[in-house]
Design a protein around this motif. Structure first.
Motif, PDB file in Angstrom:
ATOM      1  N   MET A  47       0.465  -1.211  -0.132  1.00 32.68           N
ATOM      2  CA  MET A  47      -0.015   0.222  -0.083  1.00 32.68           C
ATOM      3  C   MET A  47       0.792   1.498  -0.132  1.00 32.68           C
ATOM      4  N   TRP A  48       2.040   1.278   0.561  1.00 36.69           N
ATOM      5  CA  TRP A  48       3.332   2.080   0.160  1.00 36.69           C
ATOM      6  C   TRP A  48       3.809   2.643  -0.666  1.00 36.69           C
ATOM      7  N   ILE A  49       3.660   2.118  -1.595  1.00 36.21           N
ATOM      8  CA  ILE A  49       4.137   2.483  -3.310  1.00 36.21           C
ATOM      9  C   ILE A  49       4.484   3.377  -3.568  1.00 36.21           C
ATOM     10  N   GLN A  50       4.023   3.895  -3.363  1.00 36.20           N
ATOM     11  CA  GLN A  50       3.511   5.565  -4.637  1.00 36.20           C
ATOM     12  C   GLN A  50       4.130   6.427  -3.090  1.00 36.20           C
ATOM     13  N   GLN A  51       5.073   5.729  -1.677  1.00 36.26           N
ATOM     14  CA  GLN A  51       5.758   6.290  -1.113  1.00 36.26           C
ATOM     15  C   GLN A  51       7.301   6.522  -1.076  1.00 36.26           C
ATOM     16  N   ALA A 183      -7.978  -3.852  -4.084  1.00 30.73           N
ATOM     17  CA  ALA A 183      -8.392  -5.546  -4.292  1.00 30.73           C
ATOM     18  C   ALA A 183      -7.355  -5.990  -4.392  1.00 30.73           C
ATOM     19  N   GLU A 184      -6.546  -6.117  -5.036  1.00 29.39           N
ATOM     20  CA  GLU A 184      -5.218  -7.171  -5.260  1.00 29.39           C
ATOM     21  C   GLU A 184      -5.118  -7.213  -4.342  1.00 29.39           C
ATOM     22  N   MET A 185      -4.813  -5.980  -2.858  1.00 33.11           N
ATOM     23  CA  MET A 185      -4.262  -6.629  -1.809  1.00 33.11           C
ATOM     24  C   MET A 185      -5.261  -7.592  -0.855  1.00 33.11           C
ATOM     25  N   MET A 186      -6.343  -6.853  -0.905  1.00 30.22           N
ATOM     26  CA  MET A 186      -7.364  -8.015  -0.560  1.00 30.22           C
ATOM     27  C   MET A 186      -7.848  -8.954  -1.147  1.00 30.22           C
ATOM     28  N   LYS A 187      -7.367  -9.083  -1.978  1.00 35.73           N
ATOM     29  CA  LYS A 187      -7.670 -10.300  -2.579  1.00 35.73           C
ATOM     30  C   LYS A 187      -6.332 -11.539  -2.186  1.00 35.73           C
ATOM     31  N   ALA A 188      -5.306 -10.593  -1.995  1.00 37.05           N
ATOM     32  CA  ALA A 188      -4.022 -12.034  -1.275  1.00 37.05           C
ATOM     33  C   ALA A 188      -4.300 -11.756   0.275  1.00 37.05           C
ATOM     34  N   ALA A 189      -4.974 -11.397   0.916  1.00 32.15           N
ATOM     35  CA  ALA A 189      -4.866 -11.717   1.807  1.00 32.15           C
ATOM     36  C   ALA A 189      -6.084 -12.387   2.349  1.00 32.15           C
ATOM     37  N   SER A 190      -5.404 -13.829   3.605  1.00 33.68           N
ATOM     38  CA  SER A 190      -5.633 -14.960   3.436  1.00 33.68           C
ATOM     39  C   SER A 190      -6.516 -15.195   4.665  1.00 33.68           C
ATOM     40  N   ALA A 191      -7.656 -16.353   4.527  1.00 31.40           N
ATOM     41  CA  ALA A 191      -9.029 -16.103   5.951  1.00 31.40           C
ATOM     42  C   ALA A 191      -8.046 -16.071   6.920  1.00 31.40           C
TER      43      ALA A 191
END
Ligand code: MLT
Length: 278
Positions: A47-51, A183-191
């Motif tokens: 999420m910090w790529i732009q920083q 969405a890309e990060m949220m889809k990668a988050a495991s249960a």
């Protein structure tokens, strides 16, 4: 969007067998001041790529919390105190034991406050972004425990996709790109990761009364359209800080570094420069 900077992926080992993943970016001189970045939920250090390229003059270390990004989930039950200890492991190994600037967004802000309680003397400044100092109400706590059960039964993305509309403003400069990145990060988050983090946040401490004990430069920042941590309530708790600065990022919701990176970076840079030059 800010061009990508060169990054290095680093892995550290904690005593309980967790592999803590850190992305290093920015100024790589060994004497550069260190800025530690802690992500929100249910996201990861991307999420910090732009920083990474947008903030100048700092060695940036972006940590993945347990189960998110590339950090493993060796032990499913942990507390935010455990995550604060992981941050201290990162500081000791990668910041040459120097004082650091600690920036957390939302859940990252909860961990940053917990870190202050455990290791406050290791901080040069604190940046609390789109977050809040209070603990959960009984209702919010119950909702987190329900989510922790639901993700294990119904799957992670199915259970958390509805959060997207609460995280992002209707209109922002990065618009569709921000939605895709989120969405890309949220889809990668495991249960398992979502469940464990939900339980840890449900049990977090209340820092409201402790704010007046924080005696280092502290930035309280939120997005103009953040409905989870609105400007009014953020301004109220920021007034309790001894050395507080309150800022609003226009045209952004809860994920201001992703939604309006230009203004977020300028605001954070101004704050950090004022602390470093002081
Ligand atoms: C976050 O962005 O980290 C979440 O909104 C934190 C929370 O669920 O309280």
């Amino acid at each position: 969007m800010t061009p990508l900077s060169e990054t290095n992926e680093i892995a550290l080992h904690s005593a309980d067998g967790t592999e803590i993943a850190v992305t290093a970016a920015g100024d790589q001189r060994p004497d550069a001041p260190v800025l530690l970045l802690l992500h929100g939920f249910p996201l990861d250090s991307r999420m910090w790529i732009q920083q990474f390229a947008g903030l100048k003059g700092f060695r940036i270390l972006a940590v993945d919390f347990r189960g998110f990004g590339r950090t493993t989930l060796a032990v499913e039950d942990y507390s935010l105190a455990t995550l604060a200890s992981d941050v201290e492991t990162v500081r000791r190994h990668l910041a040459h034991d120097a004082k650091v600037h600690l920036c957390g967004l939302s859940m990252g802000g909860y961990v940053a406050l917990q870190y202050w309680r455990q290791h406050g003397s290791s901080l040069a400044s604190l940046l609390l972004c789109n977050t809040k100092p209070g603990a959960d109400t009984a209702e919010a706590r119950a909702a987190r425990l329900t989510l922790a059960e639901r993700v294990m039964e119904s799957g992670s993305w199915e259970s958390i996709r509805g959060m997207m509309s609460k995280l992002l403003a209707h209109k922002s400069p990065t618009g569709e790109a921000a939605a895709q990145q989120t969405a890309e990060m949220m889809k990668a988050a495991s249960a398992e990761a979502v469940a464990a983090a939900s339980r840890a946040m449900a049990d977090r401490a209340d820092f409201t009364d402790a704010l007046s004990d924080i005696d280092i430069p502290t930035l309280a920042l939120t997005g103009r359209a953040d409905t989870l941590c609105p400007p009014d309530s953020t301004e109220q708790w920021a007034k309790r800080l001894r050395q507080g600065t309150f800022e609003i990022v226009e045209e952004a919701g809860h994920l201001s570094p992703i939604e309006n990176p230009r203004v977020f970076n300028a605001t954070v840079q101004r704050f950090l420069d004022s602390v470093v030059l002081d």
